[in-house]
Motif scaffolding. Structure first.
Motif, PDB file in Angstrom:
ATOM      1  N   THR A 252      10.061  78.605 -30.030  1.00  0.00           N
ATOM      2  CA  THR A 252      10.112  77.633 -28.941  1.00  0.00           C
ATOM      3  C   THR A 252       9.456  78.184 -27.685  1.00  0.00           C
ATOM      4  O   THR A 252       8.815  77.453 -26.924  1.00  0.00           O
ATOM      5  N   GLU A 254       6.919  80.212 -27.518  1.00  0.00           N
ATOM      6  CA  GLU A 254       5.462  80.200 -27.723  1.00  0.00           C
ATOM      7  C   GLU A 254       4.733  81.407 -27.125  1.00  0.00           C
ATOM      8  O   GLU A 254       3.568  81.327 -26.739  1.00  0.00           O
ATOM      9  N   GLN A 287       5.335  74.253 -38.297  1.00  0.00           N
ATOM     10  CA  GLN A 287       5.857  72.887 -38.195  1.00  0.00           C
ATOM     11  C   GLN A 287       7.007  72.818 -37.189  1.00  0.00           C
ATOM     12  O   GLN A 287       7.114  71.881 -36.406  1.00  0.00           O
ATOM     13  N   ASN A 290       5.519  73.099 -33.642  1.00  0.00           N
ATOM     14  CA  ASN A 290       4.888  71.838 -33.253  1.00  0.00           C
ATOM     15  C   ASN A 290       5.927  70.759 -32.957  1.00  0.00           C
ATOM     16  O   ASN A 290       5.761  69.956 -32.033  1.00  0.00           O
ATOM     17  N   GLN A 291       6.992  70.764 -33.764  1.00  0.00           N
ATOM     18  CA  GLN A 291       8.081  69.792 -33.532  1.00  0.00           C
ATOM     19  C   GLN A 291       8.715  70.016 -32.161  1.00  0.00           C
ATOM     20  O   GLN A 291       8.945  69.060 -31.405  1.00  0.00           O
ATOM     21  N   GLN A 292       8.997  71.275 -31.839  1.00  0.00           N
ATOM     22  CA  GLN A 292       9.609  71.592 -30.555  1.00  0.00           C
ATOM     23  C   GLN A 292       8.674  71.291 -29.386  1.00  0.00           C
ATOM     24  O   GLN A 292       9.083  70.795 -28.333  1.00  0.00           O
ATOM     25  N   ARG A 293       7.358  71.564 -29.615  1.00  0.00           N
ATOM     26  CA  ARG A 293       6.375  71.265 -28.582  1.00  0.00           C
ATOM     27  C   ARG A 293       6.322  69.765 -28.305  1.00  0.00           C
ATOM     28  O   ARG A 293       6.261  69.335 -27.152  1.00  0.00           O
ATOM     29  N   SER A 294       6.369  68.977 -29.379  1.00  0.00           N
ATOM     30  CA  SER A 294       6.338  67.530 -29.224  1.00  0.00           C
ATOM     31  C   SER A 294       7.587  67.000 -28.506  1.00  0.00           C
ATOM     32  O   SER A 294       7.502  66.117 -27.648  1.00  0.00           O
ATOM     33  N   LEU A 295       8.737  67.585 -28.842  1.00  0.00           N
ATOM     34  CA  LEU A 295       9.988  67.148 -28.215  1.00  0.00           C
ATOM     35  C   LEU A 295       9.969  67.458 -26.726  1.00  0.00           C
ATOM     36  O   LEU A 295      10.393  66.635 -25.903  1.00  0.00           O
ATOM     37  N   HIS A 296       9.484  68.634 -26.352  1.00  0.00           N
ATOM     38  CA  HIS A 296       9.490  69.043 -24.946  1.00  0.00           C
ATOM     39  C   HIS A 296       8.453  68.270 -24.138  1.00  0.00           C
ATOM     40  O   HIS A 296       8.623  68.060 -22.942  1.00  0.00           O
ATOM     41  N   SER A 297       7.356  67.855 -24.808  1.00  0.00           N
ATOM     42  CA  SER A 297       6.312  67.129 -24.073  1.00  0.00           C
ATOM     43  C   SER A 297       6.736  65.720 -23.701  1.00  0.00           C
ATOM     44  O   SER A 297       6.161  65.095 -22.809  1.00  0.00           O
ATOM     45  N   THR A 298       7.746  65.198 -24.404  1.00  0.00           N
ATOM     46  CA  THR A 298       8.235  63.832 -24.120  1.00  0.00           C
ATOM     47  C   THR A 298       9.386  63.833 -23.117  1.00  0.00           C
ATOM     48  O   THR A 298       9.880  62.772 -22.745  1.00  0.00           O
TER      49      THR A 298
END
Length: 299
Positions: A252, A254, A287, A290-298
């Protein structure tokens, strides 16, 4: 406090009974010279004092009153109360301690064929029995009961033996086993908690079951059994779970590559790390990142 019996000989049953107290009834004042009195409350509450120390025994709780000490009710029952009791004794030695006496049998050899080594039965003087054992304990206590003290009708009833003395003693030892297991479970809980803390601190180190067993002075099989009972995992599986939890946090953040993270959490092989990560989380490390990145970007 623990009451420790040096065996052999084993403690033996004298008699068991059941008492029905009404609201306002008070346990008698007495000193039993040669008898232990084990009390287990099923309903209501019993207020007992032993040599100045006061106990409130509520449903599911018990108290053992040793011989030679004054005990009495210090307060009348505030509701109808039902409790079973067991009078027992030993012709052997017994002593008290703040901690339970741990005993481990040395390996059997031919010199031990004909004489039993000394061992100890270590009973917590008071405690609570797990709800799942109440029915079993009640059945055992009912089976050895030959006295009924009924305050509702002001009666003390005595019943003839329905079993052989061997059967009575067997039932009594089963009762003692439940109380002995109480402190064994506590020790087992402490052991598994300590192992979890140790693995959480040393998750980067190589796993060695024998070394872990030596650390806590138990057989490897006992370590495996205890950890599996508490967590549903073997010690190695528990360590892998801890490592993956650490890896999830690093993914998470990164700051490191997947290979670097594998090494940081104790995996020598990044492919094996990826395999274990997916097995536990159902995602590959990338994966998951990327999932965590997507969640944090929203957010």
């Amino acid at each position: 406090m623990y009451i420790n019996f040096t065996c052999p000989p084993l403690p033996h049953l004298i008699v068991g009974g059941i008492s029905l107290f009404r609201r306002g009834d008070l346990h008698e004042r007495r000193v039993l010279d040669h008898t232990f009195d084990l009390i287990f409350v099923f309903s209501g509450a019993l207020y007992m004092e032993e040599d100045g120390r006061k106990y409130t025994i509520e449903p599911g709780q018990y108290l053992i009153l040793p011989p030679g000490r004054l005990h009495k009710g210090y307060k009348a029952c505030t509701s109808d109360t039902t409790f079973s009791w067991v009078h027992f004794y030993t012709t052997g030695d017994y002593f008290y301690s703040e901690n339970s006496i741990t005993h481990s049998d040395p390996k059997m050899n031919k010199t031990k064929y004909y004489k039993k080594d000394v061992f100890y039965i270590s009973l917590p003087q008071s405690g609570k029995i797990d709800d799942s054992l109440h029915e079993m304990l009640k059945n055992y206590m009912d089976s050895i009961s030959q006295v009924k003290i009924d305050k509702y009708h002001n009666e003390k009833l005595f019943y003839s033996s329905t079993k052989s003395q061997i059967e009575y003693q067997q039932l009594f030892l089963k009762i003692l086993t439940i109380f002995c297991d109480l402190q064994e479970h506590e020790k087992e809980k402490e052991l598994t908690d300590e192992i979890f803390d140790y693995l959480s601190l040393h998750y980067q180190d190589a796993f060695n079951l024998n070394q872990l067993a030596a650390q806590y002075s138990f057989h490897p099989a006992h370590i495996i059994r205890s950890v599996k009972k508490k967590y549903g995992l073997s010690p190695l599986q528990l360590l892998l779970s801890i490592r993956i939890q650490k890896a999830m946090k690093l993914l998470t953040e990164e700051r490191h590559s997947v290979g670097e993270i594998a090494s940081l959490v104790g995996f020598a092989d990044s492919a094996y790390f990826c395999k274990q990560f997916k097995k536990i989380t159902s995602l590959t490390p990338l994966q998951y990142r990327n999932q965590q990145r997507s969640l944090h970007s929203t957010d």
